[in-house]
Enzyme design. Sequence first.
Site, mmCIF file in Angstrom:
data_model
loop_
_atom_site.group_PDB
_atom_site.id
_atom_site.type_symbol
_atom_site.label_atom_id
_atom_site.label_comp_id
_atom_site.label_asym_id
_atom_site.label_seq_id
_atom_site.Cartn_x
_atom_site.Cartn_y
_atom_site.Cartn_z
ATOM 1 N N ASP A 30 49.869 15.853 38.641
ATOM 2 C CA ASP A 30 49.543 17.273 38.430
ATOM 3 C C ASP A 30 48.384 17.436 39.284
ATOM 4 O OD1 ASP A 30 50.108 19.878 36.062
ATOM 5 O OD2 ASP A 30 48.406 19.864 37.463
ATOM 6 N N ASN A 87 56.094 24.210 28.999
ATOM 7 C CA ASN A 87 55.717 25.561 28.743
ATOM 8 C C ASN A 87 56.791 26.471 29.290
ATOM 9 O OD1 ASN A 87 52.865 25.061 28.116
ATOM 10 N ND2 ASN A 87 52.484 24.866 30.069
ATOM 11 N N VAL A 96 54.978 27.735 36.996
ATOM 12 C CA VAL A 96 55.683 27.423 38.002
ATOM 13 C C VAL A 96 57.316 27.257 37.386
ATOM 14 C CG1 VAL A 96 56.662 25.387 39.555
ATOM 15 C CG2 VAL A 96 54.145 25.816 39.375
ATOM 16 N N HIS A 100 59.676 21.658 34.208
ATOM 17 C CA HIS A 100 58.674 20.485 34.171
ATOM 18 C C HIS A 100 58.467 20.035 33.037
ATOM 19 C CE1 HIS A 100 56.287 23.981 34.865
ATOM 20 N NE2 HIS A 100 55.428 23.094 34.526
ATOM 21 N N HIS A 102 55.335 18.107 31.200
ATOM 22 C CA HIS A 102 53.972 17.488 31.441
ATOM 23 C C HIS A 102 53.762 16.212 30.633
ATOM 24 C CE1 HIS A 102 51.896 21.442 32.982
ATOM 25 N NE2 HIS A 102 52.906 21.717 32.385
HETATM 26 P P1 AMP Z 1 52.911 25.109 33.849
HETATM 27 O O1 AMP Z 1 52.023 26.111 33.351
HETATM 28 O O2 AMP Z 1 53.696 24.436 32.736
HETATM 29 O O3 AMP Z 1 54.209 25.984 34.611
HETATM 30 O O4 AMP Z 1 52.367 24.094 34.998
HETATM 31 C C1 AMP Z 1 52.298 23.983 36.180
HETATM 32 C C2 AMP Z 1 51.638 22.981 36.676
HETATM 33 O O5 AMP Z 1 51.870 22.701 37.849
HETATM 34 C C3 AMP Z 1 50.003 23.012 36.625
HETATM 35 O O6 AMP Z 1 49.709 22.347 35.598
HETATM 36 C C4 AMP Z 1 49.646 23.189 38.033
HETATM 37 O O7 AMP Z 1 48.519 22.165 38.144
HETATM 38 C C5 AMP Z 1 50.723 22.281 38.639
HETATM 39 N N1 AMP Z 1 51.092 22.324 40.009
HETATM 40 C C6 AMP Z 1 51.022 23.364 40.855
HETATM 41 N N2 AMP Z 1 51.443 23.276 42.014
HETATM 42 C C7 AMP Z 1 51.346 22.010 42.188
HETATM 43 C C8 AMP Z 1 51.656 21.189 43.201
HETATM 44 N N3 AMP Z 1 52.036 21.426 44.237
HETATM 45 N N4 AMP Z 1 51.462 19.612 43.027
HETATM 46 C C9 AMP Z 1 51.195 19.146 41.766
HETATM 47 N N5 AMP Z 1 51.226 20.022 40.448
HETATM 48 C C10 AMP Z 1 50.951 21.389 40.798
#
Ligand code: AMP
Length: 114
Positions: A30, A87, A96, A100, A102
């Site tokens: 992340d 999430n 995003v 995914h 975590h």
């Molecule tokens: P969520 O809130 O579950 O959608 O988490 C999205 C996660 O993606 C966050 O913890 C961000 O820090 C992570 N994130 C966003 N862009 C990138 C990226 N290019 N590479 C790695 N992690 C990312």
Amino acid sequence: MEDCIFCKIVSGEISTEKVYEDDQVTAFHDANPAAPTHILIVPNRHIRSINQVTAEDEQLLGHLFTAARLLAEQRGIASSGYRLIINTGPDAGQAVFHLHLHLLGGGRMKHPMG
Ligand code: AMP
Ligand code: ZN
């Protein structure tokens, strides 16, 4: 899926260190870690969120967890413990919209649920 950052990471269009990859899922660190170990495990195929999954995705969803177990072992946090989070939608803060998982660990969690 155009303009999906995680699709671009999976395809290699955006270069990111991959910590695990197979024909179904890809894992990478992340970018804004919330724990000493914070890895994202994503299906290689674009799925927006858990709201879009169907019975046909059940094997793939199970595979996300198998990859998480493997990574937890490789990172040495299998016995110390870790948390798996997905999430979904605004109230959960999904940022995003490519499904995914975590994987968080390597330190005591500060909240019983997050
Ligand atoms: P969520 O809130 O579950 O959608 O988490 C999205 C996660 O993606 C966050 O913890 C961000 O820090 C992570 N994130 C966003 N862009 C990138 C990226 N290019 N590479 C790695 N992690 C990312
Ligand atoms: Zn995507």
